[in-house]
Design a protein around this motif. Structure first.
Motif, PDB file in Angstrom:
ATOM      1  N   GLY A  16      -3.965 -48.377   0.831  1.00  0.00           N
ATOM      2  CA  GLY A  16      -3.201 -47.215   0.519  1.00  0.00           C
ATOM      3  C   GLY A  16      -4.104 -46.415  -0.557  1.00  0.00           C
ATOM      4  N   ASP A  17      -3.447 -45.788  -1.505  1.00  0.00           N
ATOM      5  CA  ASP A  17      -4.089 -45.036  -2.470  1.00  0.00           C
ATOM      6  C   ASP A  17      -4.726 -45.821  -3.647  1.00  0.00           C
ATOM      7  N   GLU A  18      -4.559 -47.263  -3.417  1.00  0.00           N
ATOM      8  CA  GLU A  18      -5.008 -47.938  -4.686  1.00  0.00           C
ATOM      9  C   GLU A  18      -6.498 -48.410  -4.164  1.00  0.00           C
ATOM     10  N   TYR A  19      -7.244 -48.545  -5.478  1.00  0.00           N
ATOM     11  CA  TYR A  19      -8.633 -48.888  -5.182  1.00  0.00           C
ATOM     12  C   TYR A  19      -9.075 -49.990  -6.404  1.00  0.00           C
ATOM     13  N   GLN A  20      -9.869 -51.059  -5.906  1.00  0.00           N
ATOM     14  CA  GLN A  20     -10.463 -52.301  -6.758  1.00  0.00           C
ATOM     15  C   GLN A  20     -11.681 -52.085  -6.475  1.00  0.00           C
ATOM     16  N   ILE A  21     -12.646 -52.264  -7.855  1.00  0.00           N
ATOM     17  CA  ILE A  21     -14.000 -52.623  -7.463  1.00  0.00           C
ATOM     18  C   ILE A  21     -13.962 -54.120  -7.456  1.00  0.00           C
ATOM     19  N   GLY A  22     -15.048 -54.426  -6.620  1.00  0.00           N
ATOM     20  CA  GLY A  22     -15.553 -56.052  -6.598  1.00  0.00           C
ATOM     21  C   GLY A  22     -16.978 -56.013  -6.208  1.00  0.00           C
ATOM     22  N   LYS A  23     -17.243 -57.314  -5.784  1.00  0.00           N
ATOM     23  CA  LYS A  23     -18.686 -57.728  -5.863  1.00  0.00           C
ATOM     24  C   LYS A  23     -18.555 -59.003  -4.798  1.00  0.00           C
ATOM     25  N   PHE A  62     -13.748 -42.786  -6.477  1.00  0.00           N
ATOM     26  CA  PHE A  62     -12.265 -43.497  -6.192  1.00  0.00           C
ATOM     27  C   PHE A  62     -11.473 -43.542  -7.676  1.00  0.00           C
ATOM     28  N   SER A  63     -10.123 -42.962  -7.163  1.00  0.00           N
ATOM     29  CA  SER A  63      -9.355 -43.030  -8.667  1.00  0.00           C
ATOM     30  C   SER A  63      -8.034 -42.976  -8.236  1.00  0.00           C
ATOM     31  N   PRO A  64      -7.248 -43.941  -8.959  1.00  0.00           N
ATOM     32  CA  PRO A  64      -7.688 -44.886 -10.021  1.00  0.00           C
ATOM     33  C   PRO A  64      -8.261 -46.013  -9.492  1.00  0.00           C
TER      34      PRO A  64
END
Length: 77
Positions: A16-23, A62-64
């Motif tokens: 949706g409008d949520e973002y998470q950084i990952g590796k 990308f936010s937040p």
């Protein structure tokens, strides 16, 4: 093997409008195991929910980012 993604690559997980950084820890044709925090556990994530990041400066688009508190730990894995 999927050439769009590779092990060790920084990604953005979208829901949706949520973002998470990952590796990416490891991957196969359809899924990646991704670190979203500083621990050793990696979450199985469908590749269609990931955006590859080639330049860390792209993260600012990308936010937040809901796991921003552990971004430095993820980037240095």
């Amino acid at each position: 093997m999927n050439v769009k993604f590779k092990e060790g690559q920084v990604v953005i997980y979208t829901k949706g409008d949520e973002y998470q950084i990952g590796k990416i820890k490891s991957l196969n044709e359809t899924h990646a195991f991704v670190w979203y925090h500083g621990g050793d556990t990696a979450a199985r994530t469908d590749l269609t929910m990931l955006i590859p990041i080639d330049d860390v400066g792209e993260i600012n688009k990308f936010s937040p980012i809901i796991n921003e508190y552990c971004m430095e730990e993820i980037l240095t894995k």
